[in-house]
Design a protein around this motif. Structure first.
Motif, mmCIF file in Angstrom:
data_model
loop_
_atom_site.group_PDB
_atom_site.id
_atom_site.type_symbol
_atom_site.label_atom_id
_atom_site.label_comp_id
_atom_site.label_asym_id
_atom_site.label_seq_id
_atom_site.Cartn_x
_atom_site.Cartn_y
_atom_site.Cartn_z
ATOM 1 N N THR A 6 0.832 -1.208 0.000
ATOM 2 C CA THR A 6 0.000 0.000 0.000
ATOM 3 C C THR A 6 0.865 1.255 0.000
ATOM 4 N N VAL A 7 1.871 1.289 0.874
ATOM 5 C CA VAL A 7 2.766 2.446 0.931
ATOM 6 C C VAL A 7 3.555 2.580 -0.368
ATOM 7 N N VAL A 57 1.339 4.271 -2.974
ATOM 8 C CA VAL A 57 1.242 5.703 -2.706
ATOM 9 C C VAL A 57 2.524 6.411 -3.119
ATOM 10 N N HIS A 98 -5.201 11.546 -1.708
ATOM 11 C CA HIS A 98 -4.649 10.497 -0.857
ATOM 12 C C HIS A 98 -4.999 10.738 0.607
ATOM 13 N N ALA A 134 -6.970 8.020 2.799
ATOM 14 C CA ALA A 134 -6.491 7.473 4.071
ATOM 15 C C ALA A 134 -7.528 7.664 5.169
ATOM 16 N N MET A 181 -0.779 4.319 5.760
ATOM 17 C CA MET A 181 -1.037 5.197 4.614
ATOM 18 C C MET A 181 -1.261 6.632 5.064
#
Length: 704
Positions: free
Chosen positions: A252-253, A256, A424, A428, A465
């Motif tokens: 996930t990171v 991003v 984003h 989050a 996130m």
């Protein structure tokens, strides 16, 4: 395991990693030629992971996840990339889409490396504990590693492996288990499974660094992600196990980070993303996360919405087509498999509002699956469970951590630099809110959500996130003092969180420090003094990484010998599993049937040290992909005979509401006294029987 077997398995793993890594490098060099440094390495890593996943899934459709098929397939891909995908002739054409490299102070990098050193040492210490006793984590021996062992045994990704009849976890996505299964297939054992999550830890730290790189604050974003990775919720369960929360966080990171690096370029305007390979890489990372864990679906959906919002005007349709295609490639298989079997890609979801969805009927229940929202206004639950659980899971400064994450992303929604960053932030925030309605987030009997603290891990992908985005707020552009203040706050948060499990209190501290020196200290030192080695053909950091890897592989042989000497020697004696697991240590190439959910939930040790045993939980197939308990003696006897077992294990019913007091399960009484069975392990609640012929269903009484 002999030295030859160790060397052969290690060589196969090295070739697989080398081939997929090289292909990832060539693809990045061809289609994203201007990307360099950490973002380039991140894209290459995600691409390599995606290649291994997709190739294994395609081969697994035909039962061909075998060393002789998987490794040559990846080598052929590497050769094809080498000869058919030359680097772009004019990399300057990629210039507008290249993320900027904003200078940062060396002191910031030193602090970040120190944090990474402490974190890797901490995780390494917990890895050492699993090296000393075998992987004992509950979820790992219940389904993560059995799923992987079945993938290795069958070479297939199409079948459902039923570990028990209480939960429906065979419908879970299994990208992480696929990686463990590949390692087991190449080596014939589970030794490498103790190290895989360290690789995901490294990817998470790299992704955290890359989030802040275009803004000149990679050290702050990496420290931010390190805070989450140092929490009790992850540290005591992820290192050295088959758990996959760290996998979802890392991917996930990474997604991003890739998107933010792309949107920080000038090609489509700051904060915008257009169609291209960066979007494909981000979509692949997001799909891999969704294909790992159901709780990653909310972050994945929110990131997808962020891409839609930030897509370049006039090219939104093409951008989303690339994004969704890569996302489905990364994680779509497991949901497609569920859809074909049950008519529902998420069979755990039984209804949406008043609309009922197809799925299996469950005859047994381990514990009620309440969510946090069920108790959100109950002050007694907050006092007795939620507040102590938050402190246990996230440390003494948990209010500061959560406030920083939540308030930070809310501020980003309104003040974030660029449309994608603001999107984003919103993503989050919504993902964190989705945790509140996640089933099992407050599992336990009504009024007693005893699993709340354990299941805080469901929140960690969304929390990671969120907190990694906070240093991007424009407040920290105004001057060094604000950045120094944020850096000090993040460092204090990390140290206090890390101090819940300091090295001085952990038995594996020496191994953890050794590991951190190899994979953090040496490469970091080489990077800091890289200018002194400018004449080398390979960069100093690359040489440090190669040397550290060689040293680690050399240490692997003695570590593996200790691992197999002690693996499951004393496993949960209070549950009656010590003697059965000791028996399984010397059992190979056998068909072993399990009855009673204690054996089902604790089944991995029955596969044996070389994973050659076939382990079958005895139940009956049910409609819509279900698997139910056998309710009567004659049907159970017929199931034992149909399975052609060499051994039968009978055990109690595992009581989730009172773990120390398992409930009786009738299978032991149904088979006791049958002349076709002889006891192998007779003492204790978990018994092992040798099956020497067909059991007689006529012995069942009328009450059965």
């Amino acid at each position: 395991m002999s030295l030859f077997e160790y060397l052969l398995g290690t060589a196969l793993v090295v070739v697989l990693i080398g081939a997929s890594g090289y292909t990832g490098f060539v693809l990045r060099a061809r289609f994203m030629p201007g990307w360099t440094g950490a973002p380039a390495r991140l894209v290459e890593s995600v691409t390599a992971i995606g290649l291994v996943t997709v190739v294994a899934e395609l081969l697994g459709l035909f039962g061909l996840i075998r060393p002789w098929a998987l490794v040559p397939a990846l080598v052929l891909l590497a050769l094809a990339a080498r000869f058919w995908l030359a680097p772009a002739d004019r990399p300057e054409n990629d210039g507008p889409s290249v993320p900027p490299l904003v200078p940062m102070a060396l002191s910031g990098a030193v602090v970040a490396f120190a944090v990474a050193f402490l974190l890797v040492a901490q995780w390494g210490a917990f890895v050492a504990q699993n090296l000393d006793a075998g992987i004992t984590n509950f979820d790992s021996v219940w389904y993560h590693l059995p799923f992987a062992a079945e993938i290795a045994r069958t070479g297939s990704v199409t079948a459902f492996h039923h570990t028990e009849t209480v939960f429906t976890n065979w419908f879970y996505p299994q990208n992480s288990e696929l990686m463990h299964g590949i390692a087991m297939s190449l080596t014939g054992h589970d030794f490498l499974s103790t190290f895989l999550n360290l690789g995901w830890l490294g990817l998470a730290l790299l992704g955290g660094w890359c989030v802040g790189r275009p803004f000149g604050r990679p050290h702050l974003t990496m420290i931010a992600i390190a805070i989450v990775l140092a929490t009790h919720t992850l540290v005591v369960r992820e290192p050295g196990t088959g758990k996959n929360d760290i996998v979802a966080i890392a991917l996930t990171v990474s997604a991003v980070a890739i998107l933010l690096n792309r949107s920080s370029s000038t090609k489509d305007g700051f904060g915008r993303v257009g169609p291209g390979w960066a979007v494909a890489a981000g979509g692949l990372a997001t799909g891999l996360a969704a294909g790992t864990k159901v709780t990653a679906l909310a972050p994945a959906a929110m990131i997808t919405c962020a891409v839609l919002i930030a897509a370049a005007s006039g090219r939104r349709l093409r951008t989303m087509a690339i994004w969704l295609g890569a996302l489905l490639v990364g994680g779509g298989w497991w949901y497609l498999r569920n859809l074909l079997a049950t008519g529902n890609p998420l069979p755990q979801v039984e209804k949406i509002g008043p609309i009922g969805l197809p799925g299996p009927e469950r005859l047994q229940e381990g514990r009620p699956d309440f969510s946090v929202i069920h108790y959100v206004t109950d002050t007694g639950i907050w006092r007795d469970y939620f507040l102590p659980g938050l402190e246990q899971g996230f440390g003494k400064l948990w209010p500061v951590m959560l406030a920083l994450a939540v308030c930070g992303v809310v501020a980003l929604i309104f003040r974030g630099p660029g449309r994608l960053t603001r999107a984003h932030g919103a993503a989050a925030f919504v993902a964190i809110c989705a945790y509140l309605v996640t089933p099992l987030s407050a599992a336990g009997a009504e009024g007693h959500p005893t699993a709340f603290a354990i299941n805080l891990r469901f929140l960690t992908p969304a929390l990671a996130m969120a907190i990694v985005l906070v240093p991007l707020l424009p407040w920290f552009d105004s001057g060094k003092r604000m950045r120094y203040a944020l850096g000090a706050l993040l460092t204090v948060l990390f140290v206090v969180t890390w101090a819940q499990h300091p090295l001085t209190s952990t038995s594996g501290a020496a191994f953890g420090i050794f590991l951190a020196v190899l994979v953090v200290a040496l490469p970091a030192a080489a990077w800091i003094w890289r200018d002194r080695f400018s004449g080398l053909r390979l960069t100093a950091p690359a040489l440090a990484v190669i040397g550290s890897t060689a040293l680690f592989l050399a240490a692997g042989w003695p570590l593996s010998q200790g691992f197999f000497d002690n693996r499951y020697r004393e496993f949960e004696p209070t549950a009656g599993l010590s003697a059965p697991y000791s028996w399984a240590r010397d059992t190979r190439d056998a068909r072993i049937g399990l009855a009673g959910t204690t054996a089902g939930f604790k089944q991995f040790g029955f596969y044996g040290p070389d994973l050659s045993n076939r382990v079958i939980y005895l139940g009956r197939e049910a409609p819509a992909g279900g698997f139910d308990v056998i309710r009567d003696c004659p049907e159970f006897i017929r199931a034992v005979n149909a399975a052609s077992l060499d051994y039968l294990v009978t055990s109690p019913f595992l009581n989730f509401l009172d773990y120390a007091n398992p409930r009786s399960s009738p299978e032991d009484g149904w088979v006791r006294g049958d002349p076709a069975l002889s006891p192998e392990v007779a003492d204790g609640p978990v018994k092992v029987w040798k099956v020497e012929g067909r059991l007689d269903p006529g012995r069942c009484g009328p009450q059965s």
